[in-house]
Design a protein around this motif. Structure first.
Motif, PDB file in Angstrom:
ATOM      1  N   VAL A  69       0.837  -1.206   0.000  1.00 41.10           N
ATOM      2  CA  VAL A  69       0.000   0.000   0.000  1.00 41.10           C
ATOM      3  C   VAL A  69       0.872   1.257   0.000  1.00 41.10           C
ATOM      4  CG1 VAL A  69      -1.769   1.282   1.260  1.00 41.10           C
ATOM      5  CG2 VAL A  69      -1.927  -1.199   1.086  1.00 41.10           C
ATOM      6  N   GLU A  70       1.988   1.216   0.717  1.00 40.40           N
ATOM      7  CA  GLU A  70       2.901   2.370   0.764  1.00 40.40           C
ATOM      8  C   GLU A  70       3.447   2.730  -0.622  1.00 40.40           C
ATOM      9  OE1 GLU A  70       4.072   4.589   2.921  1.00 40.40           O
ATOM     10  OE2 GLU A  70       3.378   3.844   4.848  1.00 40.40           O
ATOM     11  N   GLU A  71       3.441   1.763  -1.555  1.00 38.73           N
ATOM     12  CA  GLU A  71       3.923   2.036  -2.909  1.00 38.73           C
ATOM     13  C   GLU A  71       2.984   2.941  -3.693  1.00 38.73           C
ATOM     14  OE1 GLU A  71       4.661  -1.672  -4.876  1.00 38.73           O
ATOM     15  OE2 GLU A  71       6.216  -2.258  -3.444  1.00 38.73           O
ATOM     16  N   THR A  81      -1.734   2.585   7.928  1.00 36.83           N
ATOM     17  CA  THR A  81      -1.868   1.672   9.058  1.00 36.83           C
ATOM     18  C   THR A  81      -2.842   0.568   8.650  1.00 36.83           C
ATOM     19  OG1 THR A  81      -3.629   2.979  10.085  1.00 36.83           O
ATOM     20  CG2 THR A  81      -1.387   3.396  10.840  1.00 36.83           C
ATOM     21  N   LEU A  82      -2.652  -0.594   9.239  1.00 37.24           N
ATOM     22  CA  LEU A  82      -3.459  -1.755   8.905  1.00 37.24           C
ATOM     23  C   LEU A  82      -4.007  -2.355  10.188  1.00 37.24           C
ATOM     24  CD1 LEU A  82      -2.677  -4.420   6.332  1.00 37.24           C
ATOM     25  CD2 LEU A  82      -3.064  -5.168   8.657  1.00 37.24           C
ATOM     26  N   ILE A  90      -9.646  -6.964   6.628  1.00 39.20           N
ATOM     27  CA  ILE A  90      -8.520  -6.051   6.811  1.00 39.20           C
ATOM     28  C   ILE A  90      -9.018  -4.630   6.603  1.00 39.20           C
ATOM     29  CG2 ILE A  90      -6.234  -5.371   5.969  1.00 39.20           C
ATOM     30  CD1 ILE A  90      -6.085  -8.203   4.696  1.00 39.20           C
ATOM     31  N   TRP A  91      -8.654  -3.754   7.510  1.00 40.90           N
ATOM     32  CA  TRP A  91      -8.922  -2.329   7.349  1.00 40.90           C
ATOM     33  C   TRP A  91      -7.602  -1.625   7.133  1.00 40.90           C
ATOM     34  CZ3 TRP A  91     -12.348  -1.789  12.295  1.00 40.90           C
ATOM     35  CH2 TRP A  91     -13.607  -2.342  12.042  1.00 40.90           C
ATOM     36  N   ILE A  92      -7.572  -0.744   6.146  1.00 48.03           N
ATOM     37  CA  ILE A  92      -6.377   0.040   5.869  1.00 48.03           C
ATOM     38  C   ILE A  92      -6.763   1.508   5.941  1.00 48.03           C
ATOM     39  CG2 ILE A  92      -4.653   0.606   4.121  1.00 48.03           C
ATOM     40  CD1 ILE A  92      -5.128  -2.334   3.146  1.00 48.03           C
ATOM     41  N   ASP A 103     -10.113   5.267   3.958  1.00 48.38           N
ATOM     42  CA  ASP A 103     -10.372   4.011   4.656  1.00 48.38           C
ATOM     43  C   ASP A 103     -10.713   2.960   3.603  1.00 48.38           C
ATOM     44  OD1 ASP A 103     -10.191   5.550   6.956  1.00 48.38           O
ATOM     45  OD2 ASP A 103     -12.352   5.774   7.141  1.00 48.38           O
ATOM     46  N   VAL A 104      -9.990   1.844   3.642  1.00 50.06           N
ATOM     47  CA  VAL A 104     -10.202   0.761   2.682  1.00 50.06           C
ATOM     48  C   VAL A 104     -10.489  -0.509   3.451  1.00 50.06           C
ATOM     49  CG1 VAL A 104      -9.193  -0.568   0.797  1.00 50.06           C
ATOM     50  CG2 VAL A 104      -8.559   1.839   1.086  1.00 50.06           C
ATOM     51  N   GLU A 105     -11.507  -1.249   3.049  1.00 53.70           N
ATOM     52  CA  GLU A 105     -11.843  -2.533   3.642  1.00 53.70           C
ATOM     53  C   GLU A 105     -11.619  -3.624   2.617  1.00 53.70           C
ATOM     54  OE1 GLU A 105     -15.910  -4.742   4.734  1.00 53.70           O
ATOM     55  OE2 GLU A 105     -15.544  -2.944   5.930  1.00 53.70           O
ATOM     56  N   VAL A 106     -10.842  -4.630   2.987  1.00 54.90           N
ATOM     57  CA  VAL A 106     -10.631  -5.797   2.140  1.00 54.90           C
ATOM     58  C   VAL A 106     -11.143  -6.997   2.910  1.00 54.90           C
ATOM     59  CG1 VAL A 106      -8.948  -7.194   0.896  1.00 54.90           C
ATOM     60  CG2 VAL A 106      -8.590  -4.740   1.110  1.00 54.90           C
ATOM     61  N   SER A 107     -12.099  -7.697   2.312  1.00 57.20           N
ATOM     62  CA  SER A 107     -12.724  -8.820   3.007  1.00 57.20           C
ATOM     63  C   SER A 107     -12.651 -10.075   2.151  1.00 57.20           C
ATOM     64  CB  SER A 107     -14.194  -8.481   3.294  1.00 57.20           C
ATOM     65  OG  SER A 107     -14.842  -9.581   3.874  1.00 57.20           O
TER      66      SER A 107
END
Length: 109
Positions: A69-71, A81-82, A90-92, A103-107
């Motif tokens: 994600v930092e890329e 932050t994760l 996962i929340w980013i 805010d990003v949610e990956v499920s």
């Protein structure tokens, strides 16, 4: 209205359509969030995180996701932050250079 970024909304691998059967468009921060989510999914790291049961292995995969994600050049470096509130989710959180907090949610559930 003018947008810097615009894309078609994708959910669960499918294009989202409005009532007129036209693709739903997203702009700016939503595009960045969608790009991050797809990068994580396509990297295979989200699946690897679910499959790894060792604390050290999970910590390593979380760090890999954070570095991926930092890329993203549209984010402010060092703001990523994760969190993993439960297995498969996962929340980013990060700051974008132009659009504020993201805010990003990956499920995978």
């Amino acid at each position: 209205m003018s947008y810097r970024y615009q894309d078609i909304l994708i959910k669960n691998g499918d294009v989202v359509l409005d009532d007129g059967r036209n693709p739903v468009l997203i702009q700016d921060a939503q595009v960045i969030a969608q790009d991050i989510k797809h990068a994580i999914i396509e990297s295979g790291l989200a699946v690897a995180l679910i499959g790894d049961t060792s604390p050290s292995g999970r910590a390593d995969i979380k760090k890999q996701i954070e570095l991926l994600v930092e890329e993203e050049t549209r984010l402010v470096p060092g703001t990523v932050t994760l969190e993993e509130p439960k297995l498969g989710l996962i929340w980013i959180f990060a700051d974008t250079r132009e659009f504020g907090r993201l805010d990003v949610e990956v499920s995978n559930v």
